[in-house]
Design a protein around this motif. Structure first.
Motif, PDB file in Angstrom:
ATOM      1  N   TRP A 284       0.835  -1.197   0.000  1.00 27.78           N
ATOM      2  CA  TRP A 284       0.000   0.000   0.000  1.00 27.78           C
ATOM      3  C   TRP A 284       0.868   1.245   0.000  1.00 27.78           C
ATOM      4  O   TRP A 284       1.758   1.395   0.820  1.00 27.78           O
ATOM      5  CB  TRP A 284      -0.923   0.004   1.219  1.00 27.78           C
ATOM      6  CG  TRP A 284      -1.966  -1.070   1.126  1.00 27.78           C
ATOM      7  CD1 TRP A 284      -1.873  -2.358   1.569  1.00 27.78           C
ATOM      8  CD2 TRP A 284      -3.262  -0.947   0.532  1.00 27.78           C
ATOM      9  NE1 TRP A 284      -3.026  -3.046   1.282  1.00 27.78           N
ATOM     10  CE2 TRP A 284      -3.901  -2.204   0.652  1.00 27.78           C
ATOM     11  CE3 TRP A 284      -3.953   0.108  -0.069  1.00 27.78           C
ATOM     12  CZ2 TRP A 284      -5.201  -2.434   0.176  1.00 27.78           C
ATOM     13  CZ3 TRP A 284      -5.232  -0.117  -0.548  1.00 27.78           C
ATOM     14  CH2 TRP A 284      -5.852  -1.373  -0.419  1.00 27.78           C
ATOM     15  N   THR A 285       0.584   2.157  -0.946  1.00 25.01           N
ATOM     16  CA  THR A 285       1.290   3.431  -1.002  1.00 25.01           C
ATOM     17  C   THR A 285       0.552   4.448  -0.148  1.00 25.01           C
ATOM     18  O   THR A 285      -0.647   4.666  -0.311  1.00 25.01           O
ATOM     19  CB  THR A 285       1.373   3.938  -2.451  1.00 25.01           C
ATOM     20  OG1 THR A 285       2.083   2.985  -3.248  1.00 25.01           O
ATOM     21  CG2 THR A 285       2.104   5.275  -2.508  1.00 25.01           C
TER      22      THR A 285
ATOM     23  N   TYR B  91      12.042  -3.009 -10.720  1.00 23.60           N
ATOM     24  CA  TYR B  91      12.948  -2.309 -11.632  1.00 23.60           C
ATOM     25  C   TYR B  91      12.462  -0.906 -11.976  1.00 23.60           C
ATOM     26  O   TYR B  91      13.099  -0.211 -12.780  1.00 23.60           O
ATOM     27  CB  TYR B  91      13.133  -3.113 -12.915  1.00 23.60           C
ATOM     28  CG  TYR B  91      13.824  -4.439 -12.687  1.00 23.60           C
ATOM     29  CD1 TYR B  91      15.174  -4.493 -12.389  1.00 23.60           C
ATOM     30  CD2 TYR B  91      13.106  -5.631 -12.749  1.00 23.60           C
ATOM     31  CE1 TYR B  91      15.810  -5.709 -12.169  1.00 23.60           C
ATOM     32  CE2 TYR B  91      13.728  -6.852 -12.535  1.00 23.60           C
ATOM     33  CZ  TYR B  91      15.087  -6.881 -12.248  1.00 23.60           C
ATOM     34  OH  TYR B  91      15.703  -8.086 -12.026  1.00 23.60           O
ATOM     35  N   VAL B  92      11.342  -0.485 -11.410  1.00 24.54           N
ATOM     36  CA  VAL B  92      10.877   0.882 -11.575  1.00 24.54           C
ATOM     37  C   VAL B  92      10.893   1.552 -10.211  1.00 24.54           C
ATOM     38  O   VAL B  92      10.994   0.895  -9.174  1.00 24.54           O
ATOM     39  CB  VAL B  92       9.456   0.930 -12.176  1.00 24.54           C
ATOM     40  CG1 VAL B  92       9.441   0.292 -13.560  1.00 24.54           C
ATOM     41  CG2 VAL B  92       8.448   0.237 -11.268  1.00 24.54           C
ATOM     42  N   ARG B  93      10.805   2.863 -10.233  1.00 27.11           N
ATOM     43  CA  ARG B  93      10.804   3.625  -8.975  1.00 27.11           C
ATOM     44  C   ARG B  93       9.686   3.124  -8.068  1.00 27.11           C
ATOM     45  O   ARG B  93       8.518   3.107  -8.445  1.00 27.11           O
ATOM     46  CB  ARG B  93      10.628   5.104  -9.279  1.00 27.11           C
ATOM     47  CG  ARG B  93      10.415   5.966  -8.043  1.00 27.11           C
ATOM     48  CD  ARG B  93      10.306   7.439  -8.410  1.00 27.11           C
ATOM     49  NE  ARG B  93       9.928   8.245  -7.250  1.00 27.11           N
ATOM     50  CZ  ARG B  93      10.385   9.463  -7.007  1.00 27.11           C
ATOM     51  NH1 ARG B  93      11.238  10.020  -7.846  1.00 27.11           N
ATOM     52  NH2 ARG B  93       9.981  10.129  -5.942  1.00 27.11           N
ATOM     53  N   VAL B  94      10.053   2.704  -6.876  1.00 28.96           N
ATOM     54  CA  VAL B  94       9.087   2.276  -5.860  1.00 28.96           C
ATOM     55  C   VAL B  94       9.150   3.284  -4.723  1.00 28.96           C
ATOM     56  O   VAL B  94      10.209   3.457  -4.095  1.00 28.96           O
ATOM     57  CB  VAL B  94       9.391   0.859  -5.331  1.00 28.96           C
ATOM     58  CG1 VAL B  94       8.382   0.475  -4.254  1.00 28.96           C
ATOM     59  CG2 VAL B  94       9.377  -0.151  -6.474  1.00 28.96           C
ATOM     60  N   GLU B  95       8.057   3.974  -4.477  1.00 31.67           N
ATOM     61  CA  GLU B  95       8.032   4.925  -3.376  1.00 31.67           C
ATOM     62  C   GLU B  95       8.310   4.188  -2.063  1.00 31.67           C
ATOM     63  O   GLU B  95       7.719   3.137  -1.795  1.00 31.67           O
ATOM     64  CB  GLU B  95       6.688   5.629  -3.307  1.00 31.67           C
ATOM     65  CG  GLU B  95       6.357   6.471  -4.531  1.00 31.67           C
ATOM     66  CD  GLU B  95       7.366   7.583  -4.765  1.00 31.67           C
ATOM     67  OE1 GLU B  95       7.818   8.201  -3.762  1.00 31.67           O
ATOM     68  OE2 GLU B  95       7.721   7.822  -5.936  1.00 31.67           O
ATOM     69  N   ALA B  96       9.190   4.742  -1.241  1.00 31.28           N
ATOM     70  CA  ALA B  96       9.503   4.093   0.033  1.00 31.28           C
ATOM     71  C   ALA B  96       8.264   3.946   0.898  1.00 31.28           C
ATOM     72  O   ALA B  96       8.167   3.008   1.701  1.00 31.28           O
ATOM     73  CB  ALA B  96      10.577   4.893   0.772  1.00 31.28           C
ATOM     74  N   GLU B  97       7.299   4.854   0.711  1.00 31.84           N
ATOM     75  CA  GLU B  97       6.054   4.774   1.471  1.00 31.84           C
ATOM     76  C   GLU B  97       5.077   3.750   0.881  1.00 31.84           C
ATOM     77  O   GLU B  97       3.925   3.667   1.326  1.00 31.84           O
ATOM     78  CB  GLU B  97       5.401   6.157   1.560  1.00 31.84           C
ATOM     79  CG  GLU B  97       4.962   6.773   0.252  1.00 31.84           C
ATOM     80  CD  GLU B  97       6.041   7.588  -0.457  1.00 31.84           C
ATOM     81  OE1 GLU B  97       5.691   8.410  -1.319  1.00 31.84           O
ATOM     82  OE2 GLU B  97       7.246   7.399  -0.134  1.00 31.84           O
ATOM     83  N   THR B  98       5.532   2.967  -0.107  1.00 33.14           N
ATOM     84  CA  THR B  98       4.796   1.785  -0.553  1.00 33.14           C
ATOM     85  C   THR B  98       5.245   0.625   0.330  1.00 33.14           C
ATOM     86  O   THR B  98       6.375   0.155   0.223  1.00 33.14           O
ATOM     87  CB  THR B  98       5.074   1.481  -2.030  1.00 33.14           C
ATOM     88  OG1 THR B  98       4.600   2.574  -2.827  1.00 33.14           O
ATOM     89  CG2 THR B  98       4.373   0.204  -2.462  1.00 33.14           C
ATOM     90  N   ILE B  99       4.368   0.192   1.207  1.00 28.55           N
ATOM     91  CA  ILE B  99       4.774  -0.689   2.303  1.00 28.55           C
ATOM     92  C   ILE B  99       3.841  -1.889   2.384  1.00 28.55           C
ATOM     93  O   ILE B  99       2.615  -1.728   2.411  1.00 28.55           O
ATOM     94  CB  ILE B  99       4.750   0.080   3.637  1.00 28.55           C
ATOM     95  CG1 ILE B  99       5.747   1.255   3.588  1.00 28.55           C
ATOM     96  CG2 ILE B  99       5.081  -0.843   4.797  1.00 28.55           C
ATOM     97  CD1 ILE B  99       5.613   2.205   4.756  1.00 28.55           C
ATOM     98  N   GLY B 100       4.441  -3.070   2.384  1.00 31.63           N
ATOM     99  CA  GLY B 100       3.682  -4.269   2.694  1.00 31.63           C
ATOM    100  C   GLY B 100       3.661  -4.510   4.188  1.00 31.63           C
ATOM    101  O   GLY B 100       2.607  -4.728   4.792  1.00 31.63           O
TER     102      GLY B 100
ATOM    103  N   LEU C  78      14.065   8.085   3.697  1.00 30.77           N
ATOM    104  CA  LEU C  78      14.099   7.303   2.458  1.00 30.77           C
ATOM    105  C   LEU C  78      12.932   7.723   1.589  1.00 30.77           C
ATOM    106  O   LEU C  78      11.772   7.658   2.004  1.00 30.77           O
ATOM    107  CB  LEU C  78      14.027   5.810   2.781  1.00 30.77           C
ATOM    108  CG  LEU C  78      14.060   4.830   1.615  1.00 30.77           C
ATOM    109  CD1 LEU C  78      15.337   4.991   0.790  1.00 30.77           C
ATOM    110  CD2 LEU C  78      13.938   3.392   2.129  1.00 30.77           C
ATOM    111  N   ASP C  79      13.248   8.167   0.360  1.00 32.85           N
ATOM    112  CA  ASP C  79      12.230   8.673  -0.567  1.00 32.85           C
ATOM    113  C   ASP C  79      11.725   7.577  -1.497  1.00 32.85           C
ATOM    114  O   ASP C  79      10.527   7.345  -1.610  1.00 32.85           O
ATOM    115  CB  ASP C  79      12.825   9.830  -1.374  1.00 32.85           C
ATOM    116  CG  ASP C  79      11.874  10.346  -2.440  1.00 32.85           C
ATOM    117  OD1 ASP C  79      10.650  10.309  -2.222  1.00 32.85           O
ATOM    118  OD2 ASP C  79      12.360  10.793  -3.496  1.00 32.85           O
ATOM    119  N   TYR C  80      12.651   6.918  -2.210  1.00 35.31           N
ATOM    120  CA  TYR C  80      12.258   5.820  -3.093  1.00 35.31           C
ATOM    121  C   TYR C  80      13.439   4.896  -3.295  1.00 35.31           C
ATOM    122  O   TYR C  80      14.573   5.199  -2.914  1.00 35.31           O
ATOM    123  CB  TYR C  80      11.727   6.331  -4.435  1.00 35.31           C
ATOM    124  CG  TYR C  80      12.774   6.956  -5.356  1.00 35.31           C
ATOM    125  CD1 TYR C  80      13.520   6.177  -6.239  1.00 35.31           C
ATOM    126  CD2 TYR C  80      12.985   8.326  -5.362  1.00 35.31           C
ATOM    127  CE1 TYR C  80      14.456   6.743  -7.085  1.00 35.31           C
ATOM    128  CE2 TYR C  80      13.917   8.913  -6.207  1.00 35.31           C
ATOM    129  CZ  TYR C  80      14.651   8.113  -7.063  1.00 35.31           C
ATOM    130  OH  TYR C  80      15.589   8.672  -7.892  1.00 35.31           O
TER     131      TYR C  80
END
Length: 634
Positions: free
Chosen positions: A98-99, A378-387, A502-504
């Motif tokens: 979830w972002t 392999y693409v930008r993953v926002e650090a605030e995308t969290i499982g 941490l941004d991404y």
């Protein structure tokens, strides 16, 4: 948000601060969402009264902004809903990762939200409902919210995450709206955009007289209103929905041509078995305006599943032809405090229909929904995308390039971590890791597979960047990762301060032949009339004629490099080859004689990110040929 929770927790935290610095193998524990489970959707912050919107392959969850409120002695008191001045937003494409899109500062009355509140007339924003409608070829989004229990407002946006504006500057629905008189609590909106584009708004709740059995059984405090074509006006008069034993929490969805109105059954008095207290009941109609007929109930009070109760609030939605219900429960607060105290968190479980259109009882649990799709690392993953996570929080970020209202992960200490589920690295795999960080202290990011103490693929050293919002994109080589894995970023360091933000992050697969910052020419793509590989005077490529080239793709974290090429000519003359980065000429290299030499371009400025690097012959006179061994940058 969970730093100041009770005297006991504070004392416990101080005791932990006296312990020796932990290694990564003493990684901290998750709060409530355990690795492998999908519920609650998040546990680094709260979110109540969830509502779902599906758009462009993602589902967005909008929630009241539950947050701890405190007694004068610093202990957490029961939720008094005074913090519900914002709307929290998260989104996912897979039900696990979830972002966090931060909070919409809705309420603006009396300097609410520190003066940034959008609805200057509203003091609160409870129980959101969101809809999308295409108007004049443009997708428009409408967020309805309750100003406490006194009225309904609406915000508009061109995207699901904002920016949002208040088109009316006042409430859309009040006690003076035709047909609304008699509603005890004018709150808890739900919205439906029908197949023909018509909009409908469902509101209301409360019991006019809790000492009167007839009032408890038939409160008659729910309403449905027809929205104008602009979705920000009301057409005609509100219509009463006679929902038996209604308490609150209007819900609406359409299934097989029927309209399902659902709500939380009240807790007062004595109920017949068909109307169990605190559960979600539902009614069905052939029209969005009713009349509705009661059919049953499908979601028990959260206490049944999680041992902590309170009110029940839900929304039913469809994603990829499967039906789900999102609801709240006090699981995170219970995990932190041992008592929910009225602080709620979002959950999702499957919802099933019987062949006659009735709804089966939903089974709430912490397992939730298995991940629906793999994540692309392999693409930008926002650090605030969290499982899953341990210890961290999120905050507004000044880093560039992110989504609207970009956040970063913060409150990072030794042993904290974030993780995502089922990242697919493919058969070729990844051998580099990149992260955009900002720090005044520094530390390390350990890249671990499948658990916070799992296989260590590599470590990124994070040095101070000069400020908590001074961002640097860092990179490190890692052991090659293939296949599908949960990815854990475990943070290590010393001291009690926030180690870094941490941004991404993302992974990369450098070309075959790359060693550190060197790329062997024979691993590149060659083209042109005569270009080809050679084995003498070294293993490399030969560029014989104009427009012969050798190229590869390179990721640049920084915009300035010294770039070297080792090469030679085919005889005593001088041969020239030009370098292009991202289609722009970076400079030229000149090689004289057959003895290989290294030529260097200093302080070459170029675009960052993934770029094509090309060596191309543009001035060949038919005599001098270029041999290339490798390219190296620093």
């Amino acid at each position: 948000m969970f730093k100041k929770i009770s005297l006991f927790v504070l004392v416990f935290a101080l005791m932990l601060g006296c312990l020796p610095v932990m290694t990564a193998y003493a990684a901290n524990n998750a709060t409530a969402k355990l690795p492998g489970n999908s519920n609650p959707l998040m546990d680094h912050k709260f979110g109540a009264d969830p509502y779902a919107l599906v758009y462009n392959g993602r589902f967005y969850i909008y929630m009241s902004s539950d947050a701890f409120v405190y007694n004068s002695n610093g202990t957490v008191k029961d939720n008094d809903f005074s913090a519900l001045t914002k709307i929290n937003v998260i989104s996912s494409a897979d039900m696990v990762n979830w972002t966090d899109h931060g909070s919409i500062p809705v309420a603006g009355l009396n300097n609410a939200n520190n003066g940034s509140g959008i609805a200057k007339w509203a003091s609160l924003s409870w129980a959101p409902a969101v809809a999308k409608k295409t108007i004049n070829g443009q997708d428009k989004f409408f967020l309805y919210f309750a100003n406490g229990a006194s009225g309904i407002g609406v915000l508009t946006s061109n995207t699901p995450i904002g920016p949002w504006t208040d088109p009316l500057g006042k409430a859309l629905v009040t006690g003076s709206t035709p047909g609304v008189a008699g509603v005890t609590w004018l709150f808890d909106p739900a919205v439906l955009v029908d197949d023909d584009g018509s909009g409908y708004l469902y509101v209301g709740g409360g019991i006019p007289n809790t000492s009167d059995p007839a009032s408890i059984a038939n409160p008659k405090t729910a309403r449905v209103l027809r929205l104008g074509a602009d979705m920000t006006s009301i057409v005609g008069s509100a219509v009463t929905i006679d929902a038996p034993y209604l308490f609150e929490d209007s819900g609406i969805h359409k299934y097989n041509g029927k309209y399902y109105y659902s709500y939380c059954i009240n807790f007062s008095g004595t109920h017949p078995a068909a109307y169990p207290a605190g559960e979600i009941g539902y009614m069905v109609s052939d029209s969005p305006m009713g009349p509705f007929t009661y059919k049953g109930h499908f979601l028990k009070n959260p206490y049944t599943f999680f041992g902590v109760g309170g009110n029940n609030h839900h929304a039913v939605f469809n994603f990829n032809n499967q039906w789900y219900v999102v609801y709240h429960a006090q699981t995170v607060s219970k995990a932190i405090l041992g008592d929910g105290k009225g602080y709620r968190s979002p959950h999702i479980n499957r919802l099933y229909y019987n062949s006659d259109g009735t709804i089966q009882e939903v089974q709430g649990n912490m397992a939730g929904i298995a991940q629906l799709a793999n994540l692309n690392p392999y693409v930008r993953v926002e650090a605030e995308t969290i499982g899953w996570n341990a210890g961290i929080t999120t905050e507004a970020s000044q880093a560039s390039g992110g989504p609207f209202n970009n956040l970063n992960v913060t409150n990072i200490h030794n042993g904290d971590w974030i993780a995502v589920g089922n990242a697919d690295f493919g058969s070729g795999g990844a051998n580099r890791f990149r992260a955009n960080v900002a720090s005044t202290v520094g530390g390390k990011i350990e890249i671990r597979l499948d658990s916070p103490t799992g296989t260590l693929a590599g470590t990124l050293n994070v040095n101070p960047t000069g400020g908590a919002q001074n961002w640097n994109l860092l990179e490190t080589a890692i052991n090659n990762i293939t296949g599908v894995h949960r990815v854990f970023l475990v943070f290590t360091g010393t001291g009690t301060s926030n180690l870094f933000n941490l941004d991404y992050w993302l992974f990369a697969s450098d070309p075959t032949g790359t060693t550190g910052t060197r790329v062997e020419a024979e691993s590149m793509t060659v083209g042109g009339t005569y270009a080809g590989t050679i084995s003498s005077p070294f293993n490399g490529v030969a560029l014989y004629a104009n427009n012969d080239y050798a190229s590869y793709n390179q990721y640049f974290a920084y915009s300035t490099h010294n770039i070297s090429v080792r090469g030679a000519s085919n005889n005593s003359g001088t041969a020239r080859v030009d370098m292009l980065i991202g289609g722009t000429t970076a400079g030229s290299f000149y090689f004289t004689g057959t003895t290989p030499t290294v030529q260097t371009l200093y302080n070459v400025t170029h675009a960052t990110g993934g770029q094509e690097v090309k060596l191309i012959v543009t001035t060949d006179n038919g005599t001098w040929d270029v041999f290339v061994d490798y390219v190296e940058y620093s």
